[in-house]
Design a protein around this motif. Structure first.
Motif, PDB file in Angstrom:
ATOM      1  N   ALA A   1     -26.607  28.626 -19.178  1.00  0.00           N
ATOM      2  CA  ALA A   1     -25.753  29.042 -20.283  1.00  0.00           C
ATOM      3  C   ALA A   1     -24.325  28.622 -19.987  1.00  0.00           C
ATOM      4  O   ALA A   1     -23.935  28.445 -18.830  1.00  0.00           O
ATOM      5  N   SER A   2     -23.541  28.459 -21.043  1.00  0.00           N
ATOM      6  CA  SER A   2     -22.120  28.160 -20.851  1.00  0.00           C
ATOM      7  C   SER A   2     -21.289  29.057 -21.742  1.00  0.00           C
ATOM      8  O   SER A   2     -21.769  29.569 -22.766  1.00  0.00           O
ATOM      9  N   SER A   3     -20.048  29.243 -21.370  1.00  0.00           N
ATOM     10  CA  SER A   3     -19.132  30.034 -22.189  1.00  0.00           C
ATOM     11  C   SER A   3     -17.704  29.597 -21.903  1.00  0.00           C
ATOM     12  O   SER A   3     -17.403  28.974 -20.894  1.00  0.00           O
ATOM     13  N   LEU A   4     -16.845  29.948 -22.858  1.00  0.00           N
ATOM     14  CA  LEU A   4     -15.404  29.713 -22.682  1.00  0.00           C
ATOM     15  C   LEU A   4     -14.655  30.756 -23.458  1.00  0.00           C
ATOM     16  O   LEU A   4     -14.871  30.853 -24.680  1.00  0.00           O
ATOM     17  N   PRO A   5     -13.802  31.552 -22.876  1.00  0.00           N
ATOM     18  CA  PRO A   5     -13.659  31.734 -21.430  1.00  0.00           C
ATOM     19  C   PRO A   5     -14.802  32.582 -20.883  1.00  0.00           C
ATOM     20  O   PRO A   5     -15.683  32.943 -21.644  1.00  0.00           O
TER      21      PRO A   5
ATOM     22  N   GLU B   1     -14.855  26.257 -13.424  1.00  0.00           N
ATOM     23  CA  GLU B   1     -13.864  25.303 -12.941  1.00  0.00           C
ATOM     24  C   GLU B   1     -14.273  24.679 -11.604  1.00  0.00           C
ATOM     25  O   GLU B   1     -13.437  24.507 -10.706  1.00  0.00           O
ATOM     26  N   GLY B   2     -15.535  24.376 -11.466  1.00  0.00           N
ATOM     27  CA  GLY B   2     -16.017  23.677 -10.277  1.00  0.00           C
ATOM     28  C   GLY B   2     -16.315  24.546  -9.070  1.00  0.00           C
ATOM     29  O   GLY B   2     -16.773  24.038  -8.046  1.00  0.00           O
TER      30      GLY B   2
ATOM     31  N   HIS C   1     -16.513  24.018 -22.612  1.00  0.00           N
ATOM     32  CA  HIS C   1     -16.849  25.224 -21.857  1.00  0.00           C
ATOM     33  C   HIS C   1     -16.726  24.927 -20.360  1.00  0.00           C
ATOM     34  O   HIS C   1     -17.229  23.923 -19.879  1.00  0.00           O
ATOM     35  N   THR C   2     -16.086  25.836 -19.638  1.00  0.00           N
ATOM     36  CA  THR C   2     -15.888  25.618 -18.211  1.00  0.00           C
ATOM     37  C   THR C   2     -16.805  26.457 -17.341  1.00  0.00           C
ATOM     38  O   THR C   2     -16.983  26.176 -16.169  1.00  0.00           O
TER      39      THR C   2
END
Lengths: 113, 112
Positions: free
Chosen positions: B92-96, B51-52, B29-30
């Motif tokens: 939380a995280s997700s992709l995309p 992406e940072g 996950h980005t």
């Protein structure tokens, strides 16, 4: 202001009954997600429904989406005491690159044994 | 597969101090999101990194800041802590970015 607003704020039912929670939102959305949160803990993702979908099922969960009314409902069938939690809807706006999830305050569901 | 992990679980700080909260997203996950949940309130969006880069920021003062590392883990820093900063902070995280977001168990920050 909050994008998603849940209704009712609190719901108390008996085990075995169905529970219906509603969510209204204000802007056009890409998708709407329902989450569950047990007392002061992290959120558990339940179901995602996209703006071009009208209904979705997952086990005992049924979610509907009415984009014309900007509303969604979460139905939990044959409730169990373990379903006791706070349920929140969250929306992702459509258009642009604003992918944050906007949450309502949640519906506190109590299922009595 | 490991879920989103947050550390520490609990943090007690004194008013005026700084707090650092950490989050490791699900592998691959980005996007990482930070939310604040004060007692009795819904989740308030704090920050979104992808992406940072910081992509979006909620309505919080500049003393709330963070960063995302090359491995996509993230830190939330809260400077000059105030009593009202006491809350559960969720990552939380997700992709995309537009798909399901998965949450960690949160860090409960108490400012005394």
């Amino acid at each position: 202001s909050q994008q998603g607003e849940e209704d009712p704020q609190a719901l108390s039912i008996q085990e075995g009954e169905n529970a219906t929670m509603n969510c209204s939102y204000k802007t056009s959305i890409n998708n709407l997600q329902w989450y569950r949160q047990n007392s002061g803990r992290g959120l558990v993702h339940l179901i995602l429904i996209r703006s071009n979908e009208r209904e979705k099922h997952s086990g005992r969960l049924r979610v509907t989406l009415d984009t014309s009314k900007k509303s969604s409902s979460l139905l939990i069938t044959a409730s169990r005491a373990a379903d006791t939690a706070s349920y929140s809807c969250a929306t992702r706006r459509s258009g642009g690159s604003n992918y944050k999830l906007t949450f309502g305050k949640g519906t506190l569901l109590t299922v009595n044994p | 597969e490991a879920g989103v992990t947050q550390s520490p679980t609990h943090l007690i700080k004194t008013r005026g101090q700084q707090a650092t909260l950490r989050c490791s997203p699900i592998s691959g996950h980005t996007s990482v999101y930070w939310y604040q949940q004060a007692l009795g309130l819904g989740l308030q969006f704090l920050l979104w990194y992808d992406e940072g880069e910081e992509r979006n920021r909620g309505n919080f003062p500049p003393r709330f800041s963070g960063r995302q590392f090359p491995n996509y883990s993230s830190e939330l820093n809260v400077n000059a802590l105030e009593l009202e900063d006491s809350a559960l902070y969720l990552c939380a995280s997700s992709l995309p970015p537009a798909t399901e977001a998965f949450f960690g168990q949160g860090t409960r920050l108490t400012v005394v």
